[in-house]
Enzyme design. Structure first.
Site, PDB file in Angstrom:
ATOM      1  N   CYS A 151       0.834  -1.189   0.000  1.00 17.45           N
ATOM      2  CA  CYS A 151       0.000   0.000   0.000  1.00 17.45           C
ATOM      3  C   CYS A 151       0.884   1.260   0.000  1.00 17.45           C
ATOM      4  CB  CYS A 151      -0.969  -0.075   1.180  1.00 17.45           C
ATOM      5  SG  CYS A 151      -2.430   0.972   1.031  1.00 17.45           S
ATOM      6  N   THR A 152       0.542   2.252   0.781  1.00 20.67           N
ATOM      7  CA  THR A 152       1.275   3.522   0.748  1.00 20.67           C
ATOM      8  C   THR A 152       2.580   3.494   1.531  1.00 20.67           C
ATOM      9  OG1 THR A 152      -0.064   4.365   2.578  1.00 20.67           O
ATOM     10  CG2 THR A 152      -0.797   4.897   0.328  1.00 20.67           C
TER      11      THR A 152
END
Length: 193
Positions: free
Chosen positions: A103-104
């Site tokens: 993800c981020t």
């Protein structure tokens, strides 16, 4: 192998736990028996986006002593990518062979300069936030560019864990872990540069 799991306020715990629940099983296999890990952060406790709290085992260690450093995502990455002290800590992972995120979490690798000449991915909703940090954003589930491995959104954490199991313990180990997890899915969208 020694692994550092990086946690921070505003983490998405499924990013972490999906990966962790797969990875801790490395100790079942001869090739990876003796794998250890630390849950690392800059404070003694972190709180996720929903208010759940987790204790940190090791506060701000020098990351260069690990073989693999894993960074999950979460809304907290938006502030941390601009937090000089936090990013300086992440930069201590320079010599680490495997830099991994879901993800981020890739935004933090990017802010630390580790994606500059690499292809990478992140959550599909924030490809634009990753673009300034890497050579190219690949809209895929998992991207392995050398020893930097980035993965897409939250649920991808399980597929990423299985990818790492395959990398270190082989295809048969993946089969064993998938049976233990009752996980019938096969990841698609894996790009190796």
């Amino acid at each position: 192998m020694k692994i550092a799991f990086i946690l921070f306020n505003g983490v998405t715990f499924l990013d972490f736990v999906g990966f962790y629940d797969v990875i801790y099983r490395l100790n079942q296999f001869d090739q990876t028996k003796g794998t250890t890990w630390d849950i690392c952060g800059v404070t003694e406790e972190v709180t996720d986006e929903l208010g759940m709290k987790v204790k940190i085992n090791v506060i701000k260690p020098d990351l260069s002593g690990y073989d693999l450093v894993f960074i999950p995502g979460g809304i907290g990455t938006r502030k941390l990518k601009d937090d000089a002290d936090f990013i300086d800590w992440i930069k201590t992972a320079g010599p680490v062979k495997y830099k991994v995120s879901v993800c981020t979490g890739s935004l933090l690798w990017g802010a630390a300069g580790f994606l500059k000449d690499r292809k990478a991915t992140t959550h599909p909703n924030v490809y634009d936030l990753l673009e300034p940090y890497c050579l190219e954003v690949i809209p895929s589930r998992i991207v392995k560019d050398g020893s930097v491995i980035t993965a897409g959104g939250v649920a991808t954490s399980i597929d990423l864990g299985l990818f790492i199991i395959r990398l270190f313990a082989g295809a048969e180990a993946v089969h064993v872990v998938k049976k233990q997890l009752d996980y019938p899915y096969t990841a698609v969208g894996i790009v190796e540069v």
